[in-house]
Design a protein around this motif. Sequence first.
Motif, PDB file in Angstrom:
ATOM      1  N   THR A 362       0.812  -1.221   0.000  1.00 59.14           N
ATOM      2  CA  THR A 362       0.000   0.000   0.000  1.00 59.14           C
ATOM      3  C   THR A 362       0.846   1.273   0.000  1.00 59.14           C
ATOM      4  OG1 THR A 362      -0.108  -0.121   2.410  1.00 59.14           O
ATOM      5  CG2 THR A 362      -1.932  -1.104   1.170  1.00 59.14           C
ATOM      6  N   SER A 363       2.173   1.128  -0.054  1.00 60.44           N
ATOM      7  CA  SER A 363       3.123   2.250  -0.062  1.00 60.44           C
ATOM      8  C   SER A 363       3.132   3.041   1.232  1.00 60.44           C
ATOM      9  CB  SER A 363       2.841   3.203  -1.240  1.00 60.44           C
ATOM     10  OG  SER A 363       2.966   2.540  -2.476  1.00 60.44           O
ATOM     11  N   ILE A 364       2.519   2.516   2.299  1.00 60.61           N
ATOM     12  CA  ILE A 364       2.557   3.208   3.590  1.00 60.61           C
ATOM     13  C   ILE A 364       3.978   3.268   4.129  1.00 60.61           C
ATOM     14  CG2 ILE A 364       1.821   3.021   6.011  1.00 60.61           C
ATOM     15  CD1 ILE A 364      -0.853   1.958   5.032  1.00 60.61           C
ATOM     16  N   ASP A 365       4.816   2.282   3.764  1.00 59.57           N
ATOM     17  CA  ASP A 365       6.193   2.275   4.257  1.00 59.57           C
ATOM     18  C   ASP A 365       6.987   3.494   3.801  1.00 59.57           C
ATOM     19  OD1 ASP A 365       6.124   1.266   1.596  1.00 59.57           O
ATOM     20  OD2 ASP A 365       8.119   0.415   1.869  1.00 59.57           O
ATOM     21  N   GLU A 366       6.520   4.182   2.755  1.00 61.63           N
ATOM     22  CA  GLU A 366       7.241   5.338   2.226  1.00 61.63           C
ATOM     23  C   GLU A 366       6.912   6.635   2.965  1.00 61.63           C
ATOM     24  OE1 GLU A 366       9.360   4.731  -0.061  1.00 61.63           O
ATOM     25  OE2 GLU A 366       8.695   2.970  -1.183  1.00 61.63           O
TER      26      GLU A 366
END
Length: 469
Positions: A362-366
């Motif tokens: 979900t690209s939350i790590d970015e």
Amino acid sequence: MPGDAARPHQASLPPAPRNGLVPSLERRRLQAYLLFVAMDGFILLASFSAIAAAYLGPGGDFAGVRQGAEPAFLLLPLFLTIALYNGTYSRAGLTDWRQAGAKAIAALAISAALLNFFAFFAKMNAEFSRVVFTAGIVLTGAVIVAMRRFLARRLTARWGRGAVNRLVIQAGGPKFSLPDSIHIDAREHGLRPDRADPASLNRLSQYLRNMDQIVVSSSRENRAAWAEVLKGTGLHGEVIDEATRAIGAVGVVKHDDIGMSSLLVSNGHLGLRARAMKRVFDLTISLAALIALSPVMMLTAAAIKLQDGGPIFFRQRRMGRGNGFFAIYKFRSMREDDSDGARSASRDDERITPVGRFIRRTSIDELPQLINVVKGDMSLVGPRPHALGSRAGEKLFWQVDRKYWQRHGLRPGITGLAQVRGFRGATDTEGDLSSRLDADLEYLNGWSLMRDVRILLRTVTVLVHERAF
């Protein structure tokens, strides 16, 4: 491996300047531009008021003086708009009073003509005093030129004739002394155009910090290597040499002071105005995003901590603007740290935690990279910063294409043109990298603020993607 001389013994090298060899002149130039804008506005209003008071005589009342000076308030926004676009407030104008004065007079004349044109159709001409208007224009122009001459001499004495920080790197080529420049010996400082050694490029970037122009005098066999390295600095870069196709010069610069010419091999991708617009945009959006997304970030941090008790954030050294190192922040998604990124994540990678798999997909790590944007290490939009050990197939990224280092001419981005075109995830083949590199170079050579906005909007549609492992 390129290098103008054998690598000096590491212990004999002076420490790299952490904050550059000299303070930045860019902020001081911006302050000077703002001073000139304020000064010109004051001169225009004061000149018209003085002429109106003198024309009305000692018996003139305040209302009469105000009415006589009224055209100045209409003229001011026209004058400043034209002056901003015709180069009145330019770097050359800081030290060349003749050029700055001529452009200011031209802006004043055009704005006066436009005001008269509009006033004619609005039937306001009869309300203007022709004597006050004409004398006000003449006095304004004369005082602006006089002030430009005075300030240009002061700034030239403090900043040199070009009002720039210019570094000359003597690297085995013809020796010379360029006025108003800092000269260093590449061998003594351990500076090499080694595109296969990120540490060497990072060391060079520390010497180039706060510089506006770089001139390299290199041995013939290393000129192409220096040219390639300079193309990735985002700075005005020159290589002393005759014109050759191999170096890929974009222009020729004549240095009359030393009787030499150099090849212009790199230009700054963005001017001061564009960089200021991009930075204000980055700060505004990233600060707002940090506030709006703080609940998501706190929940993510709690989930990571509760899962295995390990650290919340993952820090990794990446290559940023001008080939300099910086630490990128991400939410930790793996059980093991990979400091150089030598092993790309795969679909069934056993290192990825359950929480990590969700936040990567979900690209939350970015999201913690918004902190990098606020710090100035990154931008919202730009070429994605790669880990030093990243590979395309069996080769390191910079071994695939010699243009790779050119992508570092701007701050790296959280998202970019390559990402919204679908070039994300693992680089299993050299073609995977080539597609990203072409998109990155296209972005660098065609930047606009509206393009950044469009890329951000398109990023929303690709936050969840199949190639996030």
